[in-house]
Every structure is written in structure tokens, then in C-alpha cells.
Design an enzyme around this catalytic site. Structure first.
Site, PDB file in Angstrom:
ATOM      1  N   LEU A   1       0.809  -1.217   0.000  1.00  0.00           N
ATOM      2  CA  LEU A   1       0.000   0.000   0.000  1.00  0.00           C
ATOM      3  C   LEU A   1       0.847   1.273   0.000  1.00  0.00           C
ATOM      4  O   LEU A   1       1.664   1.475   0.876  1.00  0.00           O
ATOM      5  CB  LEU A   1      -0.919  -0.011   1.238  1.00  0.00           C
ATOM      6  CG  LEU A   1      -1.941   1.115   1.293  1.00  0.00           C
ATOM      7  CD1 LEU A   1      -2.962   0.986   0.184  1.00  0.00           C
ATOM      8  CD2 LEU A   1      -2.631   1.125   2.652  1.00  0.00           C
ATOM      9  N   ASP A   2       0.629   2.129  -0.988  1.00  0.00           N
ATOM     10  CA  ASP A   2       1.251   3.448  -1.048  1.00  0.00           C
ATOM     11  C   ASP A   2       2.760   3.386  -1.001  1.00  0.00           C
ATOM     12  O   ASP A   2       3.403   4.332  -0.572  1.00  0.00           O
ATOM     13  CB  ASP A   2       0.752   4.336   0.095  1.00  0.00           C
ATOM     14  CG  ASP A   2      -0.713   4.636  -0.069  1.00  0.00           C
ATOM     15  OD1 ASP A   2      -1.167   4.769  -1.208  1.00  0.00           O
ATOM     16  OD2 ASP A   2      -1.411   4.735   0.950  1.00  0.00           O
ATOM     17  N   ASP A   3       3.328   2.294  -1.436  1.00  0.00           N
ATOM     18  CA  ASP A   3       4.770   2.181  -1.338  1.00  0.00           C
ATOM     19  C   ASP A   3       5.393   1.843  -2.685  1.00  0.00           C
ATOM     20  O   ASP A   3       6.514   1.362  -2.750  1.00  0.00           O
ATOM     21  CB  ASP A   3       5.116   1.124  -0.281  1.00  0.00           C
ATOM     22  CG  ASP A   3       6.450   1.437   0.378  1.00  0.00           C
ATOM     23  OD1 ASP A   3       6.801   2.622   0.449  1.00  0.00           O
ATOM     24  OD2 ASP A   3       7.138   0.492   0.773  1.00  0.00           O
TER      25      ASP A   3
END
Lengths: 297, 297, 297, 297
Positions: C240-242
Site C-alpha cells: 500500500l502506497d509504497d
């Protein structure tokens, strides 16, 4: 190489002025009371700026006036202003431009922030005394000597950290130090130490997008391919790196920047951001409340 | 105050490398010919960057390789590369990282750019020798002395300007100077002087939006209420302040900035922009053509 | 109100060009082999850019050439290029400018990013087809209609999320969608969904200094008194979001900015950063490796 | 794709407030008199900001208060405030947030600024009415229709320019227009026209470093290899492009930017700078004096 006649204009700092910083619950009649008080004492207001925090219902103000013609002796200011301060529940502070605060710079091995601060100090941009540089290394002594500033080396070992901090505090007391700048000082200050200088220690901290905590942040930012690096100047509180932010800025990176470039650009950013924060602190522009700052500009 | 282990990584400049800068009419087979030449001599390419100017049909290239393992002596490079250069009509230049260019800084009274250059020189960021600072004033001698750089004062009067420039040129010849940085040098160089250093004199110039020509530009920008001030670093050509631009940047202003603030922020900007340009020049990243530059990054 | 004759110059995107993106272990002879291959087929190179990741010993390249005069049919490119690709262990991709990728935009209630993308699509700045907008709300239908783009509403409930994603995937297959932009789509995509579009989903994410994780980041940034807010456009990966960062930027805040101002400035930033990332993706400028990107400019 | 609960906080514009803008010679007692006046009428001050122009000895102030609880009818404000205004020689203006100014947008062929203004108008960010778009071309009619704004086409020929301007003025009168935004309107307004809207016409102007006057500025900036392009939003005065500056900003260029890129980035910059200026004007934040502005933030 253009011949321009650049004659520096005297700025407010060269006048003999007073700055009053106020914070209190927002309420009607505040500005009228302050303005009336200053008028009664013939203050010639140079700058006045106020801010209402609508969330917290707080009133914050900075007012600066010329002391020439002001008919109240500053020794008597406190007792004269007390009725107003008490009526509105104010926290306030008065600073006089003719009194230069005394600064101690703490530094370890990296010298970029120190070099920048020294140049600005020497050029008159930083309106302070700088009687002492404290370091746990000898690396930056040459810079202190170039600018003729006393340099105090104190080795810092884990086992006698408490003792070393006591020595530091004694030196600071001795030198009547008002505030401290951590110019890339790579030691964590103890809460006891910090308590001696509440909101009077300024630190510079790398801060990336997104944030990289822990060791070697530049290495990790490089691995992650960030397109921006940042730096944050803040007051030191007992919560590590979480004190009120004074200033932040960023520099752009690309895949062409090596880790070395990233560290160099980070260093350039750190010194600029730190110097701005120190200057604003010295100009009494920074008011702390609720773990954040108003920087009156 | 975070304890991070910052160990500087060696950057390309610390290797023994060669940089080849090429410009010529764009044509098929160029890249193949250059790549083949380097491959035949076992070059380990570290960076290669090329640019096509579609308007002018020009090909511009910078290629840097590790000299370790390169099987051609650099003394013989010229004769070995000549057939390719002639076939494609190339203008080219070879630079070797182990040979540091020799820089002379010219300065008048303002010392902010000089202080910044000296710090960067001392810290190893500027990969050059700095054997001489030349000035028409004594004001900045203290800085030269702090960094142990010889300082040559030469008074500059209108009547004997030509003579003084001759003395300067003799000093530069004597010191085997490769290029000059005008660090706020407030004298107009003669075309004769400039001809000795084609695209090898870097100047820093304020540049506002809108542009203010003539005397006291900061005063005029202040009167006009600009919201940005700018600075431009460029090579000096015989057309005053109109040489190829290397770098530009701006800083934000508001109505709260006094004329003094504007001058201070302008100074901060000037030194940053000038230092970037000097660094890029030293890294052989700047290629001039048609009165503009490619800055290979 | 100045009368200037602004006649748009045709840019490379309007020519019929091919772009080749390559990544492989760095080794001698790479550039020579590629340049020679293109020369043999009479390619007229318009842009070529390469990057060496010194840490990971990787070679990354983007080369764009005019297909006019190129003597190899693109259908046969793969078999003709295979020997070189295999010899150097290349991962490569060929894109043809005349073939516009097909984009699906996913959006929830906030419409600022969608509005910006639609305007840029309509003006021809985004070189793609945009056959479908998918949303879990009806709020932005009016915008889709103003620009005459089909709008697919699909309610999203926790219990039948898997089923809804299946419907979405069917629509995307149906529409032959090449890549997806999450224009403030407030739903977490499942790993299964993401696996259908590896490095072909672009998301926009607020990113503050320091980072604020979890809910209501703007509220928390406001409470902390940040002086900058940021935004990051990245490829969506299963973490996630990485995912790999494509672009980042910041906007300046002060104590005078209310929470509403902060949200507005954040929205303006998000749309600019997202649009840049989408444009670069469409121009085949972004090469992903090791969870980071090279953005060839 | 993060699920954040973004609930918009009501901002000052949504309250029913009054804004008072004042300029007058700086003198003692000013702030006290104004603060006392507002206190006597039970004003709940939300924002107050003042500025002293030390050069011109001018005092400039913006004060905004909640009308809820204010015990003076705004119809009577003028007569109630007159004694103070006359005593201090004030120029002043009162604006009421509940009354939305009426805006006319003038546009030619380029639609980027218009599209941006329309989106911000529709989203509620611009606190105004927008009853009419005036154009000398038909190119942008589709945008007006998408946002349901009446569109008035008026051909503009040199021979009947005066007549066309008369028609325009009649329309503006008819629509009770308060101020005009020139959203890349490529016609020079006559001094007579401008006189009808003193400091109430906002224009957007490219502004380069160095400045390029005359035709095709982007072409000339490209030829010169500038590293930054700029844009300036300003009030239109009878001196062409020389009115008080409201806002300026820049975007970075490199040699890799084609002329087309430069024009695109210029367009992006123009719309951002223009929108900021329009928003500040609408929020009654801009005070003009001595051909410059204070933008109260």
C-alpha cells in the site's frame, strides 16, 4: 559585473525598538486595549501583526515600536502593562532590539551549517552575540578560529554523558547563553538539559517525502528514488524531533543524482533552512503555541 | 541531533575519469561511431548523455568513462579520435578528472559570493585549484586570509583601466589560470580582456521580473512591488550581460520585505546560483552553442 | 493582452516515432550494439538518454527515433532485435507513437484531479484514448458528460467488493484498457486487481513533511503546523502506497492558512503532480526498476 | 487510494463577514481609533492585518469581522465611520462577504486560463458570479456551454475597435459587472475602456528572465536558452503591461524542453498565477497603492 550603487538601507534592527509578543484567549477588546496602551505612551508603531487561531480560539500578536519618543521606561513596562495582561489572561514577552541575545552553537563533525551561521553572524545578518561553539569533535575548530570564536571541545561518551552535559550547562550558564543552535549536533540531548532551554534550542532535521525514520535516512531515500528531499528546522522538546516546526524547505532530485549528490544537496538545504529559522528567532518573529509556531513575517 | 552514520560515498569525481564533450551537425551514425570507438579502447562508460537541437539540427554529447582499463594513452587520444571528428565535423574537448582547473576569483566589496565559493572550495565540493583572488578593494582580504588564499589588490581607476587589466592578465598568465569567476565584481571587463577567456568567465547577475536595467535594480524592483527576485549565472561575452545562461533561480518577496530584506535575499540567491554554475562548469557539464548552453545533468 | 503570434510547433508526439526502453546489467559494448543496430536499419534518432545505476550495476536506456525512413517493419522488430537482447540479458519494451494507449480513470467524490485530466486530454496534451471513467459515486458524472466520456457507476460495498472488482476488470478488458489512473479514488485495490496492471496503475497520494499516516492527514498536518505540504504520484504495487515514485512536489503553508486553505492547496498540488506523472507515463519516459523509477526527460 | 474522511471545514467566506480596507498616511493613534470603533459596535474580529510602508510613510490595513452580533447596520457604516476616516485622511472600502462580485471573463483563442477559472468557479473556490464570457473568437464557446455560462462573441477588427468596445461596455453595464479577468485576451484595451474599471481588470502576462518584450516572447526565450520562465498577474492600467503586480511565479526549463514544452509549461504557469490573483482579489486581500500591491495573506 554591473556597476550598481548598493547602499544598504538601515533596517528596523538598527533602530532602537521594542517587540511585544502576546498570546491569550481570543476575546473582544483585545486590540483596542493594546493599541490604546501603546498610544497613551506615545509609541510609534513600526510593525504590528496578529493572528487568530480559529480552532483553538487563541489570539496571537507581535507588535514592534520605535523606542525613540516612547514615554515609558522599559524597566517599568511590566508593572504598567500588568493590568491589561491580567484582564485578558495574556502570556507575553518583551524584547529590546538593543540587547543582543547570546547564542551557543553545538556542532559535531559536519561543518556546513556552522560555516553558514558564522558567515551570517560575521556579516551582521544575525543580530546576536556568539561567545561559544561547543563540540564533541575537533574537526570544526579551524572554522571557529577563522572567525575568532572560542571553541570548547568536550568528548562525549555514553558512560559519562550526564556528566558532560553538566559541564556543558555550566559553560552555558557562565557565558549567560540565551539560546542554542544545534548545527548538525549528532547527540541526543537529555530531557533535563532541554528543560533548561524551553523553546530556546533550534535543531535542523532532514525530512523526506515520505519520511524516513531511523539511521541513514539519505541512503534510504536514495534507495527509494525520492524526487524531493526536505529539511525541517524546529524547536527541541523532550519528544525527539517532534517539536514545533519553524521552517521547512525541499530540493529536487532526479535519478541522475548519486547518493553523494543527494547528501550534498541535503547539506545545502539544511544550512539554508536552519539559518532562516535562527534569523526569525532572533528577530522575535516566532511565537510557539500548541506545539506549532506562528512565524510573523 | 539524530545519530546517523553519514559516511560519504566516493563520487565519480574521485575516480580517474575522462569527459568528452562533442557538438556537431546531427547525422546518422554518430552515436554508433563514438560508441564503437570507446568500445575498441575498452572504455568503461560511467555516464553518457546526448541532446539533439531539433531547430538547429545539432548533436551535442557528453560522455564520461573510467580511465582504469582504458587502453589508449590520453596523449594519443587526439590523433586516434581525429578521423571520427573530421568525418562528422565535430567540435570537441577532452577533460581529465585528475587535472584540476585553476580558478581565479574576482571580487569587489560584497563578500557573500566569495564566502560561499571559499567554503565550497575548502570542503572539496569544487573540484579545482584556487591560487588567487583578485580585487579592486581591500574589504574581503580577511576572508582570503581565513582560507589561506593569496589575495591580489589592484586599484581600479577609469584613467588607467587598460593598464590594470594588463597587470591582471599577467597575473592570470603567471598563475596558469584556466577560468575566472566574477563573484560580484563591480567592473565592466573590456572586450580585449574577455577574448583571453572565451566562455571561461562566469558572472552572476540579478535578474528581475520584469527586468530592471541600469543602476540600483533592487531599489527599482522594490518600488515596483515585485513578488519574485531572480539571479542569473552566465558566461561573459563581449555583449554586456548577454552571454549564454548557465543557471537561474528566484526567491519570493512580499510587501513585508523591506528594501534591506530584498537585498539580503538577493545576495543569498546570487551565491547559490553562482555556486551551482561554477560546479557544473568544473564538472564539465556545460556545453555552449548558439549563445545558449546545454547543462548535462 | 499582448498580441503575440503563438503558433504551436509540432512536437515529437506528432511525428510517427518509436520508443525503445531497455534495462539490463551494465556491461561494455551495450551502447555500441544498440547504436549499430539502429544505424543498420537507418533509424533517425530523435532522442537518446541512458542512465547507469552505479549501485546496482544496471544500464537503463530510452531511445526514440523517427519511423520515417526506418527500414524495419515494427512487426519484425522483436525477432530482429532478439539476438542483441539475449546477448546482454535485456528487459525491453517498444512503443509506437501512432498507437495511443487506452486509459481508464477511477474517481470517487473529489473531482479536482479528474477535471484537470479531462481538460488536458481534451486539449491534446495527454496522448491517449480515454474511453471510460469508473466511479463508486455519481458526483462527477457531470464532468464526464461535459467532456463526452462514458461514465460507469459501480457502487462499492465492503461485502461485495470482490464481485465489484470483477465487474470493473470485465469492463477494462472490454474496453481494452492499457493503464489506469486513480484520480483520488478512495478505495484500496485488491492485490488480485493490481496484478492485472503491473506498473500500469498510477495513484496520487498526499505526502507531508514529516509524513502523516492514517486517516485525516490534512487535519493532522494542520494541527502540527507544517510549513509545506506535499504530493506524490506513484505506481500502485501490492504494498500500500509504497510503489515506485514518479513525481513529487510541495506547496508552502503558513499559520494564516486555515484547514480549508490547506485542503485547497493540497488539491491544486495533487492535480499538478498527477498530471505530470500521467504525461510522462504516456510519453514512455518512465522506466521502473528496483522499486524506483528513472524519468527520462 | 487512501480512505480518508475529508470533510470540508467551513471557511471565513461561508460566514457572513465584512472586510474593511484602509490606506492613509501613517500616524499615531490609527490602530487605537479603528479598534475602538469596532469594539464600540461589538465587532468580532476574525482577521486583522496591517502594513506600514516605511518609505512612503503609509499605513495600510485589512480587517475582517463576523457580522453576527455587529450592532451597526452596514447601510449606516459610512456615516458612522466618516469622522475617523476624515480625521486620519483615509481612503477606505467596505466589502460584504454575502455580496458576490460579478465577473466577466474576456478570452481569445487560448483556453487554458478560461478552463481553469471555470472549474474553480464551479467548485465554489472563486466566490463570485460569472454571468458572461466575452470573446473575439468562437473557439472557447464549447467550454462556456459545458459550464452553462452565457458566451458573447464580438468580432474585433482594427477599423471598428472603438465601436466594439462600446458594445462590450454596454454589455458589462447591462450585466452589472464589477470586474474583468483577461484570460489570455489578445487585444489591447483602450485607455477609455480601462478608465471604466480602475484596478478592476486583471491580466496575465508572461515574464521571462531576462524580459523579452514584443512579439513571440516564448520563441525568443527558447532561442536564448532560459532556465526559467515566468508569469505575472497584474491590474491593467493605461500603461501597457505595467500595472500593479498581484502575483508572479516561475517554472524551470532545461535544454530538453522543446519550444512546444516551453509553451505548455508557460500555459500551466499562467493559469495558476492568474487564478491565485483572481482569488485574492475576490477575497478582498489586494490593496493597491503607488503602483504596487499589498496582498494581505
Amino acid at each position: 559585473m554591473i556597476a550598481q550603487n548598493l547602499t544598504f538601507v538601515p533596517c528596523a534592527a538598527m533602530l532602537h525598538t521594542a517587540v511585544l509578543l502576546i498570546s491569550c484567549p481570543d476575546q473582544k477588546g483585545l486590540v483596542a486595549a493594546i493599541a490604546d496602551f501603546l498610544l497613551r505612551h506615545d509609541a510609534n508603531i513600526l510593525h504590528a501583526d496578529q493572528h487568530q487561531d480559529a480552532e483553538l480560539k487563541l489570539f496571537l500578536m507581535r507588535v514592534e515600536w520605535d523606542l525613540h519618543g516612547f514615554n515609558l521606561n522599559l524597566d517599568e513596562f511590566s508593572s504598567a502593562f500588568r493590568p491589561i495582561a491580567e484582564r485578558f489572561g495574556m502570556t507575553w514577552r518583551l524584547a529590546e532590539s538593543s540587547r543582543k541575545p547570546r547564542l551557543a552553537v553545538f556542532v559535531s563533525k559536519f561543518d556546513h551549517c556552522l560555516a553558514d551561521l558564522l558567515y551570517r553572524y560575521q556579516s551582521g545578518e544575525l543580530h546576536c552575540e556568539l561567545p561559544i561553539i561547543v563540540s564533541n569533535h575537533e574537526d570544526t575548530r579551524w572554522l571557529a578560529e577563522a572567525y575568532h570564536i572560542p571553541y570548547q571541545f568536550l568528548a562525549m561518551n555514553k558512560e559519562d554523558k550526564h556528566e558532560t552535559e553538566s559541564t556543558q550547562l555550566a559553560i552555558l550558564r557562565d557565558q549567560k547563553i540565551d539560546f542554542i543552535v544545534l548545527a548538525r549536533y549528532m547527540q541526543v540531548l537529555s530531557p533535563e538539559f532541554i528543560r533548561h532551554f524551553p523553546h530556546r534550542i533550534i535543531n535542523i532535521h532532514h525530512s523526506f517525502l515520505p519520511a524516513f525514520h531511523g539511521a541513514k535516512p539519505y541512503h534510504r531515500a536514495f534507495e527509494r528514488g525520492v524526487k524531493l528531499i526536505g529539511a525541517t528546522a524546529h524547536y527541541v522538546t523532550e519528544t525527539l524531533d517532534d517539536g514545533p516546526i519553524i521552517e521547512q524547505d525541499v530540493a529536487r532530485m532526479s535519478h541522475r543524482d548519486s547518493l553523494g549528490d543527494l547528501i550534498n544537496k541535503g547539506a545545502d538545504l539544511e544550512k539554508v533552512v536552519l539559518s532562516r529559522a535562527v534569523k526569525w528567532h532572533l528577530d522575535n518573529r516566532v511565537l510557539v503555541y500548541a506545539n506549532k509556531t506562528v512565524v510573523f513575517d
